[in-house]
Design an enzyme around this catalytic site. Structure first.
Site, PDB file in Angstrom:
ATOM      1  N   LYS A 150      -1.278  16.028  50.772  1.00  0.00           N
ATOM      2  CA  LYS A 150      -2.571  16.597  50.372  1.00  0.00           C
ATOM      3  C   LYS A 150      -3.095  15.973  49.066  1.00  0.00           C
ATOM      4  O   LYS A 150      -2.348  15.282  48.356  1.00  0.00           O
ATOM      5  CB  LYS A 150      -2.422  18.118  50.241  1.00  0.00           C
ATOM      6  CG  LYS A 150      -2.121  18.817  51.582  1.00  0.00           C
ATOM      7  CD  LYS A 150      -2.102  20.336  51.422  1.00  0.00           C
ATOM      8  CE  LYS A 150      -1.829  21.033  52.743  1.00  0.00           C
ATOM      9  NZ  LYS A 150      -1.878  22.516  52.607  1.00  0.00           N
ATOM     10  N   TYR A 165      -8.665  22.703  60.132  1.00  0.00           N
ATOM     11  CA  TYR A 165      -8.098  24.015  59.804  1.00  0.00           C
ATOM     12  C   TYR A 165      -8.869  25.164  60.479  1.00  0.00           C
ATOM     13  O   TYR A 165      -8.848  26.295  59.982  1.00  0.00           O
ATOM     14  CB  TYR A 165      -8.066  24.209  58.285  1.00  0.00           C
ATOM     15  CG  TYR A 165      -6.821  23.628  57.613  1.00  0.00           C
ATOM     16  CD1 TYR A 165      -5.536  24.074  57.944  1.00  0.00           C
ATOM     17  CD2 TYR A 165      -6.932  22.652  56.618  1.00  0.00           C
ATOM     18  CE1 TYR A 165      -4.406  23.557  57.326  1.00  0.00           C
ATOM     19  CE2 TYR A 165      -5.796  22.129  55.985  1.00  0.00           C
ATOM     20  CZ  TYR A 165      -4.533  22.600  56.353  1.00  0.00           C
ATOM     21  OH  TYR A 165      -3.411  22.105  55.733  1.00  0.00           O
ATOM     22  N   PHE A 182      -9.167  32.826  52.508  1.00  0.00           N
ATOM     23  CA  PHE A 182      -8.982  31.627  51.698  1.00  0.00           C
ATOM     24  C   PHE A 182      -9.566  30.363  52.335  1.00  0.00           C
ATOM     25  O   PHE A 182      -9.379  29.264  51.815  1.00  0.00           O
ATOM     26  CB  PHE A 182      -7.494  31.420  51.393  1.00  0.00           C
ATOM     27  CG  PHE A 182      -6.610  31.347  52.627  1.00  0.00           C
ATOM     28  CD1 PHE A 182      -6.489  30.170  53.347  1.00  0.00           C
ATOM     29  CD2 PHE A 182      -5.905  32.465  53.058  1.00  0.00           C
ATOM     30  CE1 PHE A 182      -5.685  30.093  54.478  1.00  0.00           C
ATOM     31  CE2 PHE A 182      -5.097  32.392  54.205  1.00  0.00           C
ATOM     32  CZ  PHE A 182      -4.991  31.205  54.908  1.00  0.00           C
ATOM     33  N   ARG A 215       9.021  20.907  58.689  1.00  0.00           N
ATOM     34  CA  ARG A 215       8.745  22.204  58.056  1.00  0.00           C
ATOM     35  C   ARG A 215       9.876  22.581  57.089  1.00  0.00           C
ATOM     36  O   ARG A 215       9.623  23.137  56.014  1.00  0.00           O
ATOM     37  CB  ARG A 215       8.589  23.305  59.122  1.00  0.00           C
ATOM     38  CG  ARG A 215       7.430  23.117  60.087  1.00  0.00           C
ATOM     39  CD  ARG A 215       6.080  23.358  59.493  1.00  0.00           C
ATOM     40  NE  ARG A 215       5.890  24.700  58.992  1.00  0.00           N
ATOM     41  CZ  ARG A 215       4.720  25.182  58.574  1.00  0.00           C
ATOM     42  NH1 ARG A 215       3.619  24.429  58.610  1.00  0.00           N
ATOM     43  NH2 ARG A 215       4.621  26.397  58.107  1.00  0.00           N
ATOM     44  N   THR A 259       5.145  27.922  52.251  1.00  0.00           N
ATOM     45  CA  THR A 259       3.742  27.669  51.918  1.00  0.00           C
ATOM     46  C   THR A 259       3.472  27.850  50.423  1.00  0.00           C
ATOM     47  O   THR A 259       2.772  27.041  49.808  1.00  0.00           O
ATOM     48  CB  THR A 259       2.837  28.647  52.715  1.00  0.00           C
ATOM     49  OG1 THR A 259       3.179  28.566  54.093  1.00  0.00           O
ATOM     50  CG2 THR A 259       1.371  28.318  52.528  1.00  0.00           C
ATOM     51  N   ARG A 262       7.722  21.093  48.577  1.00  0.00           N
ATOM     52  CA  ARG A 262       6.815  21.989  47.852  1.00  0.00           C
ATOM     53  C   ARG A 262       7.448  22.511  46.566  1.00  0.00           C
ATOM     54  O   ARG A 262       6.757  22.662  45.548  1.00  0.00           O
ATOM     55  CB  ARG A 262       6.352  23.125  48.771  1.00  0.00           C
ATOM     56  CG  ARG A 262       5.239  22.641  49.720  1.00  0.00           C
ATOM     57  CD  ARG A 262       4.968  23.636  50.811  1.00  0.00           C
ATOM     58  NE  ARG A 262       3.722  23.347  51.533  1.00  0.00           N
ATOM     59  CZ  ARG A 262       3.417  23.869  52.714  1.00  0.00           C
ATOM     60  NH1 ARG A 262       4.261  24.703  53.316  1.00  0.00           N
ATOM     61  NH2 ARG A 262       2.278  23.564  53.313  1.00  0.00           N
ATOM     62  N   ASN A 279      -0.552  22.722  47.594  1.00  0.00           N
ATOM     63  CA  ASN A 279       0.866  22.792  47.967  1.00  0.00           C
ATOM     64  C   ASN A 279       1.410  21.506  48.589  1.00  0.00           C
ATOM     65  O   ASN A 279       2.332  21.531  49.389  1.00  0.00           O
ATOM     66  CB  ASN A 279       1.143  24.041  48.814  1.00  0.00           C
ATOM     67  CG  ASN A 279       0.409  24.032  50.132  1.00  0.00           C
ATOM     68  OD1 ASN A 279      -0.318  23.091  50.437  1.00  0.00           O
ATOM     69  ND2 ASN A 279       0.599  25.071  50.920  1.00  0.00           N
ATOM     70  N   HIS A 284       0.993  19.212  54.323  1.00  0.00           N
ATOM     71  CA  HIS A 284       0.774  19.981  55.549  1.00  0.00           C
ATOM     72  C   HIS A 284       1.746  19.461  56.599  1.00  0.00           C
ATOM     73  O   HIS A 284       2.029  18.262  56.636  1.00  0.00           O
ATOM     74  CB  HIS A 284      -0.653  19.786  56.081  1.00  0.00           C
ATOM     75  CG  HIS A 284      -0.802  20.192  57.524  1.00  0.00           C
ATOM     76  ND1 HIS A 284      -1.038  21.479  57.900  1.00  0.00           N
ATOM     77  CD2 HIS A 284      -0.661  19.487  58.675  1.00  0.00           C
ATOM     78  CE1 HIS A 284      -1.053  21.549  59.233  1.00  0.00           C
ATOM     79  NE2 HIS A 284      -0.839  20.345  59.718  1.00  0.00           N
ATOM     80  N   GLU A 336      -2.973  17.898  66.619  1.00  0.00           N
ATOM     81  CA  GLU A 336      -3.253  17.354  65.287  1.00  0.00           C
ATOM     82  C   GLU A 336      -3.084  15.840  65.251  1.00  0.00           C
ATOM     83  O   GLU A 336      -3.834  15.147  64.560  1.00  0.00           O
ATOM     84  CB  GLU A 336      -2.331  18.030  64.258  1.00  0.00           C
ATOM     85  CG  GLU A 336      -2.668  19.503  64.081  1.00  0.00           C
ATOM     86  CD  GLU A 336      -1.766  20.220  63.077  1.00  0.00           C
ATOM     87  OE1 GLU A 336      -1.972  21.426  62.872  1.00  0.00           O
ATOM     88  OE2 GLU A 336      -0.865  19.574  62.500  1.00  0.00           O
TER      89      GLU A 336
HETATM   90  P1  ATP Z   1      -0.152  23.915  56.234  1.00  0.00           P
HETATM   91  O1  ATP Z   1      -0.862  24.415  57.468  1.00  0.00           O
HETATM   92  O2  ATP Z   1      -1.064  23.349  55.214  1.00  0.00           O
HETATM   93  O3  ATP Z   1       1.023  23.037  56.584  1.00  0.00           O
HETATM   94  P2  ATP Z   1       1.375  26.318  56.160  1.00  0.00           P
HETATM   95  O4  ATP Z   1       1.508  26.118  57.624  1.00  0.00           O
HETATM   96  O5  ATP Z   1       2.631  26.452  55.346  1.00  0.00           O
HETATM   97  O6  ATP Z   1       0.528  25.168  55.516  1.00  0.00           O
HETATM   98  P3  ATP Z   1      -0.753  28.162  56.728  1.00  0.00           P
HETATM   99  O7  ATP Z   1      -0.520  29.618  56.898  1.00  0.00           O
HETATM  100  O8  ATP Z   1      -1.006  27.329  57.958  1.00  0.00           O
HETATM  101  O9  ATP Z   1       0.475  27.571  55.872  1.00  0.00           O
HETATM  102  O10 ATP Z   1      -1.969  27.996  55.725  1.00  0.00           O
HETATM  103  C1  ATP Z   1      -2.676  26.767  55.617  1.00  0.00           C
HETATM  104  C2  ATP Z   1      -2.981  26.491  54.181  1.00  0.00           C
HETATM  105  O11 ATP Z   1      -3.861  27.496  53.688  1.00  0.00           O
HETATM  106  C3  ATP Z   1      -1.764  26.555  53.263  1.00  0.00           C
HETATM  107  O12 ATP Z   1      -1.112  25.307  53.147  1.00  0.00           O
HETATM  108  C4  ATP Z   1      -2.356  26.984  51.953  1.00  0.00           C
HETATM  109  O13 ATP Z   1      -2.808  25.864  51.192  1.00  0.00           O
HETATM  110  C5  ATP Z   1      -3.532  27.834  52.354  1.00  0.00           C
HETATM  111  N1  ATP Z   1      -3.161  29.244  52.276  1.00  0.00           N
HETATM  112  C6  ATP Z   1      -2.380  29.932  53.118  1.00  0.00           C
HETATM  113  N2  ATP Z   1      -2.262  31.211  52.744  1.00  0.00           N
HETATM  114  C7  ATP Z   1      -2.977  31.328  51.608  1.00  0.00           C
HETATM  115  C8  ATP Z   1      -3.261  32.393  50.721  1.00  0.00           C
HETATM  116  N3  ATP Z   1      -2.771  33.625  50.921  1.00  0.00           N
HETATM  117  N4  ATP Z   1      -4.055  32.137  49.653  1.00  0.00           N
HETATM  118  C9  ATP Z   1      -4.565  30.905  49.438  1.00  0.00           C
HETATM  119  N5  ATP Z   1      -4.330  29.844  50.254  1.00  0.00           N
HETATM  120  C10 ATP Z   1      -3.555  30.052  51.311  1.00  0.00           C
HETATM  121 MG    MG Z   2      -0.132  25.752  58.921  1.00  0.00          MG
END
Ligand code: ATP
Ligand code: MG
Length: 137
Positions: free
Chosen positions: A9, A49, A57, A85, A91, A102, A112, A115, A126
């Protein structure tokens, strides 16, 4: 053999730790099958997304993902989806296990660092979002 999609990212690209993150993948049994650096448009970030479009968010997530270029890659290996993962960590970097990407490179739940696809089905979607078949080796 599985393939999964990884995005380094904008925060990690700005910090100049792309090579260090790619090394985590290569040192842990994943192979880089495709890779490019790209600056996403707002429309692309929103589409990528889209599953999160109703979450509170979402706007911040899109703002962040278009704040600079990202490095997108297809990672290949045994259990690549789960392996990536695991290497990424939770996350929220505050909850990420020591030694994960992370924990080591991320600042906050928004910024973070990486992805990773969360299922084989999403990985296929994707990968197709970013790469043509002839760009994956
Ligand atoms: P990614 O999809 O980026 O790999 P992830 O699968 O660990 O991350 P997701 O639940 O898919 O987490 O959320 C996607 C992205 O949205 C996260 O990487 C984070 O940057 C953001 N995000 C998720 N939850 C929150 C939250 N509660 N507040 C702010 N941002 C959030
Ligand atoms: Mg995700």
């Amino acid at each position: 053999m599985e393939q999964t999609l990884s995005i380094i990212k904008p925060d990690a690209v700005k910090k100049n730790v792309v090579g260090k993150i790619l090394d985590r993948f290569e040192s842990n049994g994943l192979r880089i099958a495709a890779m490019k650096k790209v600056w996403l448009s707002r429309a692309e970030a929103k589409a990528f997304y889209a599953v999160h479009k109703d979450r509170p968010f979402f706007d911040e997530l899109v703002d962040f993902m278009v704040s600079g270029p990202v490095v997108v890659s297809v990672l290949e290996g045994e259990n690549a989806v789960a392996k990536n993962r695991e290497l990424m960590g939770a996350t929220d970097p505050k909850e990420a296990a020591p030694g994960t990407i992370r924990a080591d490179f991320a600042e906050s739940i928004d910024a973070n660092a990486v992805h990773g696809s969360d299922s084989l089905e999403n990985a296929e979607k994707e990968i197709a979002f970013f790469f043509a078949k002839r760009e994956i080796f």
